[in-house]
Design a protein around this motif. Structure first.
Motif, PDB file in Angstrom:
ATOM      1  N   ARG A   4     -22.831  30.916  39.294  1.00  8.53           N
ATOM      2  CA  ARG A   4     -24.379  30.641  38.940  1.00  8.53           C
ATOM      3  C   ARG A   4     -24.851  31.854  39.385  1.00  8.53           C
ATOM      4  NH1 ARG A   4     -26.196  25.459  42.613  1.00  8.53           N
ATOM      5  NH2 ARG A   4     -27.734  25.925  41.533  1.00  8.53           N
ATOM      6  N   ALA A   5     -23.865  32.490  39.496  1.00  5.43           N
ATOM      7  CA  ALA A   5     -24.851  33.963  40.255  1.00  5.43           C
ATOM      8  C   ALA A   5     -25.659  35.404  38.500  1.00  5.43           C
ATOM      9  CB  ALA A   5     -24.088  35.413  40.735  1.00  5.43           C
ATOM     10  N   PRO A   6     -26.575  35.718  38.720  1.00  9.12           N
ATOM     11  CA  PRO A   6     -27.157  35.843  37.232  1.00  9.12           C
ATOM     12  C   PRO A   6     -26.268  37.587  36.850  1.00  9.12           C
ATOM     13  CG  PRO A   6     -28.722  36.545  38.994  1.00  9.12           C
ATOM     14  CD  PRO A   6     -27.733  36.120  39.400  1.00  9.12           C
ATOM     15  N   SER A   7     -25.039  37.602  35.237  1.00 12.34           N
ATOM     16  CA  SER A   7     -24.742  38.223  34.324  1.00 12.34           C
ATOM     17  C   SER A   7     -25.407  39.530  33.885  1.00 12.34           C
ATOM     18  CB  SER A   7     -23.609  37.936  33.848  1.00 12.34           C
ATOM     19  OG  SER A   7     -22.902  38.144  34.054  1.00 12.34           O
ATOM     20  N   PHE A   8     -25.181  40.463  33.472  1.00 10.00           N
ATOM     21  CA  PHE A   8     -26.055  41.061  33.041  1.00 10.00           C
ATOM     22  C   PHE A   8     -24.954  41.390  32.060  1.00 10.00           C
ATOM     23  CE2 PHE A   8     -28.550  41.069  37.034  1.00 10.00           C
ATOM     24  CZ  PHE A   8     -29.713  40.547  36.252  1.00 10.00           C
ATOM     25  N   GLY A   9     -23.482  41.147  31.393  1.00 10.08           N
ATOM     26  CA  GLY A   9     -22.821  41.506  30.321  1.00 10.08           C
ATOM     27  C   GLY A   9     -21.946  41.990  30.875  1.00 10.08           C
ATOM     28  N   LEU A  59     -22.305  34.348  52.860  1.00  7.19           N
ATOM     29  CA  LEU A  59     -23.019  32.390  52.172  1.00  7.19           C
ATOM     30  C   LEU A  59     -22.167  31.399  53.520  1.00  7.19           C
ATOM     31  CD1 LEU A  59     -22.744  31.585  48.664  1.00  7.19           C
ATOM     32  CD2 LEU A  59     -24.887  32.968  50.045  1.00  7.19           C
ATOM     33  N   ASN A  60     -23.373  31.217  54.289  1.00  5.81           N
ATOM     34  CA  ASN A  60     -22.537  29.813  54.644  1.00  5.81           C
ATOM     35  C   ASN A  60     -22.952  28.502  54.204  1.00  5.81           C
ATOM     36  OD1 ASN A  60     -21.958  28.973  57.469  1.00  5.81           O
ATOM     37  ND2 ASN A  60     -23.510  29.294  58.194  1.00  5.81           N
ATOM     38  N   VAL A  61     -21.269  27.880  54.037  1.00  5.87           N
ATOM     39  CA  VAL A  61     -21.042  26.942  53.313  1.00  5.87           C
ATOM     40  C   VAL A  61     -20.094  26.389  53.792  1.00  5.87           C
ATOM     41  CG1 VAL A  61     -21.976  28.267  50.959  1.00  5.87           C
ATOM     42  CG2 VAL A  61     -20.008  28.277  51.465  1.00  5.87           C
ATOM     43  N   GLY A  69     -34.008  37.831  42.170  1.00  3.81           N
ATOM     44  CA  GLY A  69     -34.962  36.527  42.302  1.00  3.81           C
ATOM     45  C   GLY A  69     -34.844  35.292  42.265  1.00  3.81           C
ATOM     46  N   ARG A  70     -34.692  34.770  41.833  1.00  8.74           N
ATOM     47  CA  ARG A  70     -34.788  33.156  40.933  1.00  8.74           C
ATOM     48  C   ARG A  70     -33.174  32.863  41.875  1.00  8.74           C
ATOM     49  NH1 ARG A  70     -38.609  30.968  38.111  1.00  8.74           N
ATOM     50  NH2 ARG A  70     -39.176  32.299  36.504  1.00  8.74           N
ATOM     51  N   TYR A  71     -32.091  33.951  41.472  1.00  5.03           N
ATOM     52  CA  TYR A  71     -30.800  33.172  42.168  1.00  5.03           C
ATOM     53  C   TYR A  71     -31.393  33.127  43.581  1.00  5.03           C
ATOM     54  CZ  TYR A  71     -25.767  33.395  42.851  1.00  5.03           C
ATOM     55  OH  TYR A  71     -24.782  33.558  44.324  1.00  5.03           O
ATOM     56  N   ASN A  72     -31.960  34.416  44.082  1.00  4.44           N
ATOM     57  CA  ASN A  72     -31.938  34.573  45.818  1.00  4.44           C
ATOM     58  C   ASN A  72     -32.868  33.565  46.560  1.00  4.44           C
ATOM     59  OD1 ASN A  72     -30.496  36.978  45.865  1.00  4.44           O
ATOM     60  ND2 ASN A  72     -32.712  38.895  45.863  1.00  4.44           N
ATOM     61  N   ASP A  73     -33.929  33.197  45.818  1.00  9.79           N
ATOM     62  CA  ASP A  73     -34.394  31.912  46.298  1.00  9.79           C
ATOM     63  C   ASP A  73     -33.673  30.578  46.454  1.00  9.79           C
ATOM     64  OD1 ASP A  73     -37.295  30.685  46.769  1.00  9.79           O
ATOM     65  OD2 ASP A  73     -37.069  29.854  44.982  1.00  9.79           O
ATOM     66  N   GLU A  74     -32.415  30.079  44.619  1.00  7.34           N
ATOM     67  CA  GLU A  74     -32.054  29.319  45.525  1.00  7.34           C
ATOM     68  C   GLU A  74     -31.079  29.017  46.406  1.00  7.34           C
ATOM     69  OE1 GLU A  74     -29.543  28.096  41.952  1.00  7.34           O
ATOM     70  OE2 GLU A  74     -30.585  29.000  40.847  1.00  7.34           O
ATOM     71  N   LEU A  75     -31.038  30.042  46.546  1.00  8.36           N
ATOM     72  CA  LEU A  75     -29.850  30.361  48.034  1.00  8.36           C
ATOM     73  C   LEU A  75     -30.408  29.654  49.150  1.00  8.36           C
ATOM     74  CD1 LEU A  75     -27.819  33.851  47.111  1.00  8.36           C
ATOM     75  CD2 LEU A  75     -26.860  31.419  47.116  1.00  8.36           C
ATOM     76  N   ILE A  76     -31.772  31.022  49.519  1.00  7.68           N
ATOM     77  CA  ILE A  76     -32.953  30.623  50.187  1.00  7.68           C
ATOM     78  C   ILE A  76     -32.809  28.929  50.566  1.00  7.68           C
ATOM     79  CG2 ILE A  76     -34.650  30.684  51.151  1.00  7.68           C
ATOM     80  CD1 ILE A  76     -34.136  33.947  50.658  1.00  7.68           C
ATOM     81  N   ARG A  77     -33.699  28.714  49.456  1.00  6.01           N
ATOM     82  CA  ARG A  77     -34.193  27.006  49.701  1.00  6.01           C
ATOM     83  C   ARG A  77     -32.813  25.906  49.529  1.00  6.01           C
ATOM     84  NH1 ARG A  77     -35.356  25.064  44.273  1.00  6.01           N
ATOM     85  NH2 ARG A  77     -35.157  26.912  43.016  1.00  6.01           N
ATOM     86  N   ALA A  78     -31.516  26.037  49.070  1.00  3.65           N
ATOM     87  CA  ALA A  78     -29.731  25.638  49.447  1.00  3.65           C
ATOM     88  C   ALA A  78     -30.104  25.492  51.178  1.00  3.65           C
ATOM     89  CB  ALA A  78     -28.330  25.884  48.749  1.00  3.65           C
ATOM     90  N   GLY A  79     -30.533  27.051  51.645  1.00  6.41           N
ATOM     91  CA  GLY A  79     -30.036  27.153  53.446  1.00  6.41           C
ATOM     92  C   GLY A  79     -28.351  27.422  53.212  1.00  6.41           C
TER      93      GLY A  79
END
Length: 139
Positions: free
Chosen positions: A98-103, A84-86, A30-40
């Motif tokens: 920057r994406a979360p990694s779980f191992g 993503l539109n970058v 959710g935090r990662y998704n929020d970063e992507l959303i806030r960055a547009g």
């Protein structure tokens, strides 16, 4: 430019995910998704159901053969994606890093999504698709 980030997991990665608290995983993603959303830059993000629930349509014969999942010898399964539109491939890479990694056992494939403008514009089928995209607000 649009890029697809394709999440892949090996058996080792999937096993590691089983040990992650579900609420913690939701918080982290959710935090990662929020970063992507806030960055547009976020266009879409979806996870996929388990491979056992899927099917494969194999076109190596006529008619094509439909087989229930899982997919046999697959070493890594496609588990979800982001679009993503970058501005560049490098920016897509930076977001993937920057994406979360779980191992161990997780990889992200990055592929540029081609646009309708890259195809011959005098083609009847491209013209029909363009009209549909315009009518549905996709262009």
């Amino acid at each position: 430019m649009k890029y697809m980030l394709i999440w892949r997991a090996t058996d080792e990665g999937k096993a590691a995910m089983m040990g992650v608290d579900f609420e913690k995983m939701l918080e982290t993603m959710g935090r990662y998704n929020d970063e992507l959303i806030r960055a547009g830059v976020l266009v879409a993000a979806e996870g996929l159901d388990a491979a056992e629930e899927g099917v494969v349509v194999d076109f190596s014969s006529e008619p094509p053969i439909v087989t229930d999942g899982p997919y046999g010898e697959t070493k890594e399964l496609f588990g979800g994606f982001y679009i993503l539109n970058v501005a560049s491939k490098q920016e897509a890479i930076e977001w993937a890093r920057r994406a979360p990694s779980f191992g161990p056992g997780f990889k992200t494939e990055i592929r540029r999504i081609t646009t309708i403008d890259e195809f011959p514009q005098d083609n009847e089928w491209i013209q029909r698709e363009r009209a549909w995209r315009e009518a549905t607000g996709q262009l």
